[in-house]
Design a protein around this motif. Structure first.
Motif, mmCIF file in Angstrom:
data_model
loop_
_atom_site.group_PDB
_atom_site.id
_atom_site.type_symbol
_atom_site.label_atom_id
_atom_site.label_comp_id
_atom_site.label_asym_id
_atom_site.label_seq_id
_atom_site.Cartn_x
_atom_site.Cartn_y
_atom_site.Cartn_z
ATOM 1 N N VAL A 154 0.878 -1.169 0.000
ATOM 2 C CA VAL A 154 0.000 0.000 0.000
ATOM 3 C C VAL A 154 0.917 1.221 0.000
ATOM 4 O O VAL A 154 1.795 1.354 0.856
ATOM 5 N N TRP A 155 0.732 2.099 -0.973
ATOM 6 C CA TRP A 155 1.572 3.274 -1.139
ATOM 7 C C TRP A 155 0.831 4.518 -0.668
ATOM 8 O O TRP A 155 -0.362 4.668 -0.937
ATOM 9 N N SER A 156 1.544 5.411 0.029
ATOM 10 C CA SER A 156 0.971 6.706 0.407
ATOM 11 C C SER A 156 2.060 7.769 0.334
ATOM 12 O O SER A 156 3.252 7.467 0.401
ATOM 13 N N LEU A 157 1.637 9.009 0.198
ATOM 14 C CA LEU A 157 2.553 10.141 0.037
ATOM 15 C C LEU A 157 2.260 11.183 1.103
ATOM 16 O O LEU A 157 1.121 11.317 1.543
ATOM 17 N N SER A 158 3.285 11.932 1.502
ATOM 18 C CA SER A 158 3.076 13.002 2.481
ATOM 19 C C SER A 158 2.235 14.121 1.890
ATOM 20 O O SER A 158 1.469 14.773 2.601
ATOM 21 N N SER A 159 2.346 14.337 0.579
ATOM 22 C CA SER A 159 1.560 15.355 -0.108
ATOM 23 C C SER A 159 1.702 15.130 -1.610
ATOM 24 O O SER A 159 2.622 14.453 -2.058
ATOM 25 N N CYS A 160 0.772 15.701 -2.374
ATOM 26 C CA CYS A 160 0.912 15.674 -3.830
ATOM 27 C C CYS A 160 -0.008 16.705 -4.451
ATOM 28 O O CYS A 160 -1.035 17.059 -3.883
ATOM 29 N N GLU B 180 -0.492 7.097 -8.478
ATOM 30 C CA GLU B 180 -0.788 6.492 -9.781
ATOM 31 C C GLU B 180 0.299 6.820 -10.797
ATOM 32 O O GLU B 180 0.738 5.963 -11.565
ATOM 33 N N GLN B 181 0.768 8.069 -10.820
ATOM 34 C CA GLN B 181 1.797 8.483 -11.763
ATOM 35 C C GLN B 181 3.167 7.914 -11.372
ATOM 36 O O GLN B 181 3.979 7.588 -12.229
ATOM 37 N N LEU B 182 3.405 7.773 -10.087
ATOM 38 C CA LEU B 182 4.671 7.234 -9.590
ATOM 39 C C LEU B 182 4.837 5.765 -9.930
ATOM 40 O O LEU B 182 5.944 5.263 -10.049
ATOM 41 N N ARG B 183 3.729 5.048 -10.133
ATOM 42 C CA ARG B 183 3.764 3.600 -10.340
ATOM 43 C C ARG B 183 3.234 3.163 -11.707
ATOM 44 O O ARG B 183 2.995 1.985 -11.933
ATOM 45 N N ASP B 184 3.068 4.071 -12.663
ATOM 46 C CA ASP B 184 2.436 3.721 -13.940
ATOM 47 C C ASP B 184 3.402 3.232 -15.024
ATOM 48 O O ASP B 184 2.997 3.027 -16.167
ATOM 49 N N PHE C 25 3.859 -3.092 3.462
ATOM 50 C CA PHE C 25 3.566 -4.455 3.030
ATOM 51 C C PHE C 25 2.640 -5.125 4.034
ATOM 52 O O PHE C 25 2.720 -4.858 5.228
ATOM 53 N N GLN C 26 1.778 -6.037 3.560
ATOM 54 C CA GLN C 26 0.861 -6.747 4.439
ATOM 55 C C GLN C 26 1.581 -7.809 5.258
ATOM 56 O O GLN C 26 1.147 -8.163 6.332
ATOM 57 N N MET D 223 7.620 -2.164 6.320
ATOM 58 C CA MET D 223 7.439 -0.813 5.794
ATOM 59 C C MET D 223 8.766 -0.197 5.372
ATOM 60 O O MET D 223 9.782 -0.352 6.054
ATOM 61 N N ILE D 224 8.725 0.492 4.253
ATOM 62 C CA ILE D 224 9.854 1.298 3.783
ATOM 63 C C ILE D 224 9.345 2.712 3.599
ATOM 64 O O ILE D 224 8.233 2.922 3.098
ATOM 65 N N GLN D 225 10.153 3.664 4.006
ATOM 66 C CA GLN D 225 9.833 5.066 3.776
ATOM 67 C C GLN D 225 11.007 5.695 3.033
ATOM 68 O O GLN D 225 12.162 5.538 3.432
ATOM 69 N N ILE D 226 10.688 6.356 1.931
ATOM 70 C CA ILE D 226 11.688 7.106 1.176
ATOM 71 C C ILE D 226 11.424 8.571 1.480
ATOM 72 O O ILE D 226 10.341 9.081 1.174
#
Length: 185
Positions: A28-34, A41-45, A66-67, A134-137
Motif C-alpha cells: 500500500v503506497w501513500s505520500l506526504s503530499s501531492c 498512480e503516476q509514480l507507479r504507472d 507491506f501486508q 514498511m519502507i519510507q523514502i
C-alpha cells in the motif's frame, strides 16, 4: 552514505533475469503530499513522462507498507535532472520498520544531477536483504534548494529465493547429448 548520479541501470532487465521480482504491487503506497493528478498512480504507472509532485514542506515522504514481512534488496528511483531541475531530489533517506513509529534510517543517498534509474542496494548488517513491513523514502533536500520534488518512478525488488541462474551454476553437463539441450531458445 552513498553518492549516485543515475544511469543505465534498468530494473526491468534485472527482473527479466529471474533473480529478483518487483514487490511494489504487493504494498500500500501513500505520500506526504501531492499536487492533484501527480500522485501514487503516476509514480507507479511505468511511464517515465509522468511523475509524483509533492506539495508542501520538506521532507517529502513516500510510504510503502507491506501486508506481510517482505525481503527487499534494491530500490530503484527514476529521476530526470535535465527536465526537473530544482524539483530533483539531492538527498534521500531510506527508512525501514514495522510501522510509522519505529522507522530506522538504513541508508542516506546523495544524488548528483541524476538522470535515469538510481539503484539503491538495501542490505542489513550481515550484508543480506532486509526483511521489513514498511519502507519510507524521505526526500531531505532538492537540487538548487527547490521546495517541491519530482520522482518519475519507483520500483522495489525482492530476491527470488532458491533459484540459481544461469543454468550452468546448477551443474555442468558432461555429455554432448545433454550439452545440446543446455540452452533455451
Amino acid at each position: 552514505m552513498s553518492t549516485k548520479s543515475g544511469g543505465d541501470n534498468d530494473p526491468i532487465n534485472e527482473e527479466y533475469t529471474g533473480n529478483v521480482t518487483e514487490v511494489g504491487t504487493q504494498a500500500v503506497w501513500s505520500l506526504s503530499s501531492c499536487k492533484p493528478g501527480f500522485g501514487v498512480e503516476q509514480l507507479r504507472d511505468n511511464c517515465m513522462d509522468t511523475y509524483w509532485q509533492s506539495d508542501g514542506q520538506l521532507p517529502h515522504l513516500v510510504n510503502i507498507q507491506f501486508q506481510r514481512k517482505t525481503s527487499v534488496n534494491q530500490i530503484y528511483i527514476y529521476t530526470d535532472y535535465k527536465l526537473d531541475e530544482s524539483y530533483t531530489p539531492s538527498r534521500i533517506s531510506i527508512r525501514s520498520g514495522t510501522h510509522f513509529n519505529d522507522l530506522q534510517e538504513i541508508e542516506i543517498v546523495d544524488l548528483v544531477e541524476p538522470t535515469g534509474w538510481v539503484q539503491i542496494p538495501i542490505k542489513d548488517v550481515r550484508n543480506r536483504p532486509i526483511r521489513t513491513f514498511m519502507i519510507q523514502i524521505a526526500v531531505i533536500s532538492n537540487h538548487q534548494n527547490g521546495r517541491d520534488t519530482h520522482m518519475r518512478q519507483i520500483r522495489i525488488h525482492s530476491p527470488i529465493e532458491g533459484r540459481k541462474y544461469p543454468l550452468e551454476e546448477s551443474g555442468k553437463f558432461t555429455t554432448l547429448k545433454f550439452q545440446q539441450y543446455s540452452t533455451i531458445r
